[in-house]
Structure formats: C-alpha cells, structure tokens
Design an enzyme around this catalytic site. Structure first.
Site, PDB file in Angstrom:
ATOM      1  N   ILE A  11      15.392  -0.035  -6.937  1.00  0.00           N
ATOM      2  CA  ILE A  11      14.109   0.060  -6.251  1.00  0.00           C
ATOM      3  C   ILE A  11      14.053  -0.992  -5.152  1.00  0.00           C
ATOM      4  O   ILE A  11      14.536  -2.111  -5.324  1.00  0.00           O
ATOM      5  CB  ILE A  11      12.948  -0.101  -7.268  1.00  0.00           C
ATOM      6  CG1 ILE A  11      11.594   0.163  -6.623  1.00  0.00           C
ATOM      7  CG2 ILE A  11      12.968  -1.453  -7.935  1.00  0.00           C
ATOM      8  CD1 ILE A  11      10.469   0.315  -7.646  1.00  0.00           C
ATOM      9  N   SER A  12      13.529  -0.622  -3.987  1.00  0.00           N
ATOM     10  CA  SER A  12      13.380  -1.519  -2.846  1.00  0.00           C
ATOM     11  C   SER A  12      14.766  -1.959  -2.359  1.00  0.00           C
ATOM     12  O   SER A  12      15.607  -1.118  -2.058  1.00  0.00           O
ATOM     13  CB  SER A  12      12.484  -2.697  -3.233  1.00  0.00           C
ATOM     14  OG  SER A  12      12.164  -3.490  -2.119  1.00  0.00           O
ATOM     15  N   ASN A  13      15.037  -3.264  -2.304  1.00  0.00           N
ATOM     16  CA  ASN A  13      16.377  -3.691  -1.915  1.00  0.00           C
ATOM     17  C   ASN A  13      17.426  -3.170  -2.890  1.00  0.00           C
ATOM     18  O   ASN A  13      18.562  -2.879  -2.503  1.00  0.00           O
ATOM     19  CB  ASN A  13      16.447  -5.215  -1.847  1.00  0.00           C
ATOM     20  CG  ASN A  13      15.829  -5.768  -0.585  1.00  0.00           C
ATOM     21  OD1 ASN A  13      15.510  -5.030   0.346  1.00  0.00           O
ATOM     22  ND2 ASN A  13      15.642  -7.078  -0.534  1.00  0.00           N
ATOM     23  N   GLY A  57      17.216  -0.287  -4.336  1.00  0.00           N
ATOM     24  CA  GLY A  57      17.423   1.096  -3.928  1.00  0.00           C
ATOM     25  C   GLY A  57      18.381   1.192  -2.761  1.00  0.00           C
ATOM     26  O   GLY A  57      19.256   2.068  -2.716  1.00  0.00           O
TER      27      GLY A  57
END
Length: 582
Positions: A241-243, A245
């Site tokens: 998720i986020s970085n 991801g």
C-alpha cells in the site's frame, strides 16, 4: 541470485503473543499505546508489540465507526514463528530489514507466500495490516521488507542505533539496522531513508524480490522435511500500500526470474517517464502552492482547510509571500488564492484530490516528506541535508530529560521513518519572515524545476525510480481511491494502468469513489464522514487474485466501484462500503 541471510533471529509467538497482533487483538490494537514495564528499558518483545500496534494504527481505521472487525477484516490469534535478518543488495552501503512470519497452521498442501513492503517510510511491520491480516489467517507465510526505510534511527551524538531485536545499542556493540558513514557527532538524527547513501527508492523492487527469496529460505528452515520451497511449488503474491504498493509494482517489472505469481497494489506511488508525474514533482509543488490555494472559497467547509468556519491565517500569508517572491501576480488574498488554485488545476490536480490534500498541507506532510526524498536523492548525510534542513532532538530548555530517554528507546517501535515526531523535530529551511517555511519549500521545489547540479542529480535519481514492464500474463491488480490527496490517482495509477494496456498487458483496475489515502484519518470527525476505507477493497482484490491462482477463476473486470458511498456520521455498513460482488 545467491543471498546470504545471516544471522537470522528466530522467535516463537504463541499464547499471549501471536504473529498478527502480538496478543493485543482488535480491541487493544485500537486502544492506548502498549506500555513498557520499564519505560527506560523496554524488552525486545515489548518493542515488537508496540511496533505492530503502531503499524496497524498507521494504515487502518480501527475506530468504533470504521467497521473493521464487523463489516470487513479481522484480527484472529495466529500462533507461529518469526525469522528476522538484515539483507544486503549487491553494492548497498546499508541493509534492509527482512522478516518472515510462518504460522503454525501453514497450509502445506496449498503453499502460499505473501510478500510485502512497508507503506510510506515505515518499519518492518508497516504492511502487517494488509499482507499479514490477509495472508496469515489463510495459512500463508508472509515476508516483509522495510525497503531501506524504517525507524532504525541513528543518533550521531551518542552513536546509538537499532540492533536486529529492536533494541538501541552503541555502534560496534552489535550489527545495526543503519549506521551512517562518517557522520559528525553534531549532525543530529540520521534516518535510513534520508541518509543511507543508497537511494533506496531506486531498489524498492529488488528489496521486495529479495524478501520473497528470504521467505522461501525461511520456509525451508521451518519445514526442512518438505524443502525446498521454490516459486515453482509455492504461490507468491506481492502486495503493498502507498510506497509499498509502488514497491510491489516495481518488483513486478524487475522480476526477470518469474518469482511472483500475482501482484496487488493499493494506492501505489508509481510512475513511468512520460506517463503521469513522479511524487517529488507534485509533492514539492503542493508544498509551495497548496497553502495559498486553500484560501480560495472553493475550500470553505473542507476539513483541515478551515478551523471550523475560520480560515487559518497561514493560507493568506502564503499567498502574500509567494507574491513577494514573484511567484504569484495577484495583489489581493483572493486573487492570489485563485491564481494558486488555477496553477494546480493546470498541472493536473483534480478538485477531489485537492480538497483531501488539504489534510497533508495542514499537517505539514508535503514539506516533511519532500525533505526526506531530496536528501535521499542527493545521497546526503545527516549533517549535509539539502536546503539547510536537519533532524534534531528537541530538548526542553536545551537539556536532556528522562522523557527524552523514554522517547528515544521507543523510536524503532513508534517512528514513521520521516520526522518530525517522537521528540525529533525538522530544523532549518526557514527564515524570519511571516511565512518562515516558504524558503525551504521553494528550495526543495527548485531542486526539481531548476537547472543546477543538484537539480540535475535529483532528476537522475527520480528517473532511476521508474517502473519497468511486468512480464506478460502476470496478474496485476491496482486499487486506488478517486479522492486520494497524497498520491493522486491522476498522477500515478491511471497513467500506469494506461501504459500497461498500451504495452499489451491486462491489469485489473479498481477505482474506488470516496476513498482517500489514509484510512487512519477516517477517525477524524467530519473527515471520516465523507469517505470510505480503501483497505477492504485491497482484501477483496487479494481474494480475487488467490481464487484466480488456486482455482483458475477468471480475473474480475475493471470497476469504478459504483456502490461505494461516503460513510456518513454513523457506523460503516456493508451497503455503504459497496464492495464489488464476489
């Protein structure tokens, strides 16, 4: 590739100390911070429990209105073992931390390994609320990497860092998670993301793949009678998720050996040259312009943009300061606000993202994260950060106190990887004007828009973070909220997915209305009323990926998840959430 994982720390987690919540369960995860018996000398087990709790609370809405545990998700007791090591990529100056969680109920008939990278700049447990929560109860092992970030902070004054067990020790007493080279004793606090000298973001994909190999190697140790565990006999799903991801999508492009079976990326920080915009570009733009734009009437009633119905004076001050610097032409606060807003819209920002991005402006996230990225891109040390910034311990009245010591020993468990927090402040990059932080923000922005040697180096560093094309046939899911204000979908997932399709790939893209970047922010009054959490859509995508791998079920279609609705002032319901049909 041959990896050396030595030494490996192996710990058992059963009874009151399991893999998924360190024995806290959902109720205590969402409660007060787990306490240390001796606040000045926490044990490795206490630090681990606190790190797991902090990581859960960093990415999930565990509050009473959020629906976790009733509408979606669960935190069952999962006994098992953990294997922890420092792993090195060839040529790296610093290691990345890797961790494998192997449940006692590992499914030996349907071998499964989930591999993940921490969100943001968090530490090793930074993805446990996604990868661990989905994989461990299903009998999958889970491997994690901190991808060269995390809160293994090094204090240059007393030369202490973080050992493999999370304890703070002096350099030379044990191998450290991070020890900067040649840092002077007055350089303040060094963080791995900003000061490793490795530009870890360029290697995020390789970190994930090495973590997957670590997971397989630890399964060999856990079940030697059934070894070897290989990509040919073990399904490996990468998710983040986020970085994190972005890291798993980067791994998909770097996976020349075909290690990965499927990839599920939530709100990924991802870019391809000529497609979308890299994070440093729009983050530094937002750091400069967004505070001024927030003075526009378009943001009346928007959470974080107004203190109740009152506009914070900082917004108008930013517009005036930009005018004084010649960056805006308007002469009145409203003209300056309208001009700044028009500039953001012209560069691709959508209104739904801008309104949520107000939260990051109010919390000064744009500036703080840009500082860390700039230092990493330029491979600077703690005493030589760009634009005059540094991380310093903030002592009351200029002297150390027991409270400082209590904060310090908990940094590894509580830290987000990017100060300011936990007694560490972001210093420098300011002047004596009415808008003191603008000077540093302009300096950071000029590292992207300028033409000097440092700007060229930043551009080259950002180019090194570009994604490569995944192999043909690899199932790739991308899940993103339409109202993401930190990593806007228009700059990241949408152009990335378009590029994949133009290149002959067939990703599954779920664009979730009313979802924004930080599920944890949904606990804020008024803010949570307007949104839905993204995490349950990640769990659902993982379910679909597993069904495809295990049963051959066709991959789902793309979805603008039309049934999702804002939560409203009450408790989240399944109808409001509106997950795609199974």
């Amino acid at each position: 590739m041959t990896d050396a994982f030595d030494p490996v720390r192996i710990t058992d987690h059963r009874g009151a100390d399991d893999l998924l919540s360190a024995g806290l369960g959902l109720r205590k995860l969402s409660g007060g911070l787990s306490a240390f018996v001796n606040p000045l000398a926490p044990t490795p087990a206490e630090l681990r429990r606190r790190a797991i709790q902090s990581s859960w609370r960093g990415i999930a809405d565990l509050g009473p209105l959020g629906g976790f545990g009733s509408v979606y998700g669960a935190v069952p007791d999962v006994p098992g073992r953990e294997f922890t090591a420092f792993a090195w990529l060839p040529g790296a100056r610093q290691p990345h931390r890797v961790l494998a969680q192997v449940p006692d109920a590992f499914d030996r008939e349907k071998r499964c390994l989930v591999v993940s990278a921490s969100s943001g700049s968090r530490g090793i447990y930074g993805a446990i609320g996604l990868a661990g929560a989905w994989g461990l109860p299903r009998g999958c092992a889970v491997a994690y990497t901190d991808k060269g970030t995390g809160a293994g902070y090094f204090d240059t004054a007393d030369r202490t860092g973080v050992a493999l067990d999370g304890m703070r020790v002096r350099a030379g007493e044990a191998a450290l998670e991070f020890e900067p080279t040649g840092a002077p004793t007055d350089a303040g606090i060094a963080t791995k993301h900003a000061h490793s000298g490795d530009h870890p973001e360029a290697d995020w994909g390789r970190h994930v793949l090495q973590a997957a190999r670590f997971g397989l190697a630890m399964l060999d140790r856990a079940f030697p009678e059934e070894a070897p565990f290989t990509p040919q006999n073990t399904r490996i799903i990468a998710t983040g998720i986020s970085n994190g991801g972005g890291a798993v999508l980067r791994a998909a492009g770097d996976d020349v050996d075909g290690i990965l079976s499927a990839v599920v990326a939530l709100e990924p920080n991802i870019h391809v040259p000529g497609h979308g915009r890299p994070f440093y570009d729009y983050a530094t733009e937002a750091a400069v312009l967004l505070p001024a734009a927030l003075a526009a009437p378009d943001f009346d009633g928007v959470p974080f943009a107004r203190a109740g119905v009152v506009m914070p004076p900082a917004w108008a001050l930013r517009g005036a300061a930009l005018g004084a610097h010649g960056r805006l032409r308007g002469f009145t606060p409203q003209a300056q606000a309208s001009e700044a807003l028009a500039m953001l819209r012209a560069s691709g920002w959508r209104d739904e993202a801008l309104k949520v991005a107000a939260s990051s402006a109010a919390l000064d996230l744009w500036r703080s994260v840009s500082v860390a990225y700039a230092s990493s891109y330029l491979r600077r040390g703690p005493g030589d950060m760009p634009c005059g910034f540094s991380y310093r311990v903030q002592h009351p009245a200029g002297v150390a106190t027991p409270a400082d010591a209590m904060l310090r020993v908990a940094w590894w468990a509580d830290g987000s990887g990017v100060p300011p927090h936990a007694g560490i402040t972001l210093m420098g990059g300011t002047d004596l004007s009415l808008d003191p932080t603008l000077a540093g923000c302009l300096c950071l922005r000029d590292l992207w828009t300028g033409s000097g040697a440092d700007a060229v180096a930043v551009g080259e560093a950002v180019a090194a973070t570009s994604a490569a094309l995944p192999r043909e046939g690899l199932p790739v899911f991308v899940v993103h909220g339409t109202e993401d204000g930190l990593i806007p979908v228009a700059f990241s997932s949408e152009p990335y997915v378009d590029w994949l399709r133009a290149s002959g790939r067939s990703p599954v893209f779920w664009n979730v209305p009313h979802a924004q970047h930080f599920d944890a922010f949904l606990a804020f009054p008024d803010f949570g009323d307007r949104h839905v959490p993204l995490l349950p859509f990640g769990y659902a995508a993982l379910d679909r990926a597993w069904e495809h791998l295990a049963t051959g079920r066709a991959l789902p279609e793309d979805a603008l998840v039309r049934d999702a609705q804002p939560r409203g002032p009450g408790v989240l319901t399944a109808r409001t959430l509106g997950l795609p049909p199974g």
